[in-house]
Design a protein around this motif. Structure first.
Motif, PDB file in Angstrom:
ATOM      1  N   UNK A 225       0.828  -1.210   0.000  1.00 51.21           N
ATOM      2  CA  UNK A 225       0.000   0.000   0.000  1.00 51.21           C
ATOM      3  C   UNK A 225       0.858   1.254   0.000  1.00 51.21           C
ATOM      4  N   UNK A 226       1.954   1.190  -0.747  1.00 50.93           N
ATOM      5  CA  UNK A 226       2.850   2.343  -0.894  1.00 50.93           C
ATOM      6  C   UNK A 226       2.504   3.027  -2.221  1.00 50.93           C
ATOM      7  N   UNK A 227       1.544   3.950  -2.164  1.00 53.24           N
ATOM      8  CA  UNK A 227       1.050   4.598  -3.380  1.00 53.24           C
ATOM      9  C   UNK A 227       1.543   6.031  -3.494  1.00 53.24           C
ATOM     10  N   UNK A 228       1.721   6.534  -4.736  1.00 56.93           N
ATOM     11  CA  UNK A 228       1.545   5.822  -5.996  1.00 56.93           C
ATOM     12  C   UNK A 228       2.621   4.745  -6.165  1.00 56.93           C
ATOM     13  N   UNK A 294       9.561   5.284   1.656  1.00 53.46           N
ATOM     14  CA  UNK A 294       8.400   5.777   2.402  1.00 53.46           C
ATOM     15  C   UNK A 294       8.070   7.211   2.016  1.00 53.46           C
ATOM     16  N   UNK A 295       9.101   8.025   1.844  1.00 52.42           N
ATOM     17  CA  UNK A 295       8.893   9.434   1.494  1.00 52.42           C
ATOM     18  C   UNK A 295       8.239   9.590   0.122  1.00 52.42           C
ATOM     19  N   UNK A 296       8.468   8.638  -0.763  1.00 52.83           N
ATOM     20  CA  UNK A 296       7.915   8.730  -2.119  1.00 52.83           C
ATOM     21  C   UNK A 296       6.433   8.388  -2.177  1.00 52.83           C
ATOM     22  N   UNK A 340       5.992   8.364   5.791  1.00 54.74           N
ATOM     23  CA  UNK A 340       4.951   7.871   4.890  1.00 54.74           C
ATOM     24  C   UNK A 340       3.815   8.895   4.748  1.00 54.74           C
ATOM     25  N   UNK A 341       3.379   9.018   3.499  1.00 54.17           N
ATOM     26  CA  UNK A 341       2.216   9.843   3.173  1.00 54.17           C
ATOM     27  C   UNK A 341       2.289  11.255   3.761  1.00 54.17           C
TER      28      UNK A 341
END
Length: 347
Positions: A225-228, A294-296, A340-341
């Motif tokens: 669930x690492x979107x996009x 995570x930052x992406x 994240x996010x």
């Protein structure tokens, strides 16, 4: 030859089905694709490869070699895209993903963001199904008719246009004829985004023919669930090969890719032996790679209803500064989940 590149536009126009055509003259489609995107510099191309491409395009080899420059990046405010595979103004971008990996949501997000920049958004597909509902929700105009698409293009001129196209339409003779009509009628300012709702493109070496930008989605990222879920290691853009591109962007992108690639390699060792068995240098690379990954991730405006997180837009300059901070260890004390996010880093 560093300031030269392949004339992708001419090749695309002369050789519609490049995958089949490349094989017919003994060329690997992947080689042709890498030449088109700049992943393989023109200087490293074999002369016989260029000769065969010229024969397919029914032109001289010199016609396939043009000066770099002129390509312009469209800044989207989406970190992973702007850093690793920028959208090219008036170019063609192909999205490669299995169903359910978020490609239509990302296209809807691009539509949303470009409309804020004054673009008109359109979608051309052969049927209206639930697979493209996300993109259609942000599209100002949708049609299954080439004639209606053409008429709407004329009406929207001279505004910039982002046109989403289903792969089944894009590879058809009707679409090539439509492009010819655009050219003959002087219709310009079209940026194309091609999507494959069937998921078949993943299994093709050259699913769309020559492209300016490729956004390849990663199943591992989607599963986490690492979107996009755009793969920063395989997604590419010709604009990054442009000699006029700010060198700072290229340097940060290359360093980030190196860390992400090595971190991914080390993941397998960590799973087998544990992080304590890594050298201090590898441990640092592993941890920074995880934080960069995570930052992406990024909250999207079109997904606010489902994520309960407000959408974030990050200027390229902020993305570059934040990524440099991660690579230089300025956030080493932060946990991966803290990155994240979010939008840009608050340094």
């Amino acid at each position: 030859m560093e300031d030269l590149k392949l004339n992708v536009s001419l090749l695309r126009k002369r050789v519609p089905n490049l995958t089949v055509a490349a094989r017919s003259v003994g060329l690997r489609p992947a080689t042709v694709s890498n030449l088109c995107t700049g992943k393989i510099p023109l200087a490293r191309a074999e002369v016989r490869t260029l000769v065969r491409l010229a024969s397919l395009a029914n032109c001289e080899v010199d016609d396939l070699i043009i000066q770099r420059g002129g390509e312009k990046m469209i800044e989207t405010g989406i970190k992973v895209l702007d850093l690793f595979a920028p959208l090219v103004r008036e170019g063609k971008t192909g999205l490669v993903a299995r169903p359910g990996m978020g490609q239509l949501v990302l296209l809807a997000e691009v539509f949303y963001r470009l409309k804020k920049q004054g673009f008109r958004s359109m979608f051309f597909a052969d049927d209206c199904n639930s697979n493209i509902a996300d993109a259609l929700a942000e599209s100002e105009f949708y049609s299954t008719s080439a004639e209606e698409i053409f008429a709407c293009m004329e009406k929207y001129q001279p505004a910039d246009i982002i046109l989403g196209v289903d792969r089944r339409i894009y590879l058809s003779e009707d679409f090539y004829q439509l492009e010819d009509r655009f050219y003959e009628s002087g219709i310009k300012n079209i940026t194309f985004a091609i999507v494959d709702t069937s998921g078949e493109a993943v299994d093709e070496e050259l699913p769309y023919g020559p492209l300016e930008t490729l956004w390849e989605f990663d199943m591992e990222l989607a599963a986490k669930h690492a979107y996009p879920a755009v793969n920063p290691l395989t997604s590419i853009s010709t604009v990054l090969e442009d000699i006029d591109l700010d060198s700072g962007h290229m340097e940060v992108q290359q360093q980030a890719r190196k860390v992400l690639r090595r971190s991914k390699e080390l993941t397998y060792l960590v799973e087998q032996r544990g992080v304590s068995n890594l050298s201090e240098a590898d441990k640092t690379t592993f941890e920074r790679g995880k934080k960069l990954e995570a930052f992406l991730t990024q909250p999207l405006f079109v997904a606010e209803e489902f994520s309960n997180q407000p959408g974030q837009s990050v200027a390229l300059s902020e993305t570059l500064n934040s990524v440099k901070a991660i690579l230089r260890g300025k956030v080493d004390k932060l946990a991966v989940d803290d990155l994240k996010y979010i939008g840009s880093l608050s340094l």
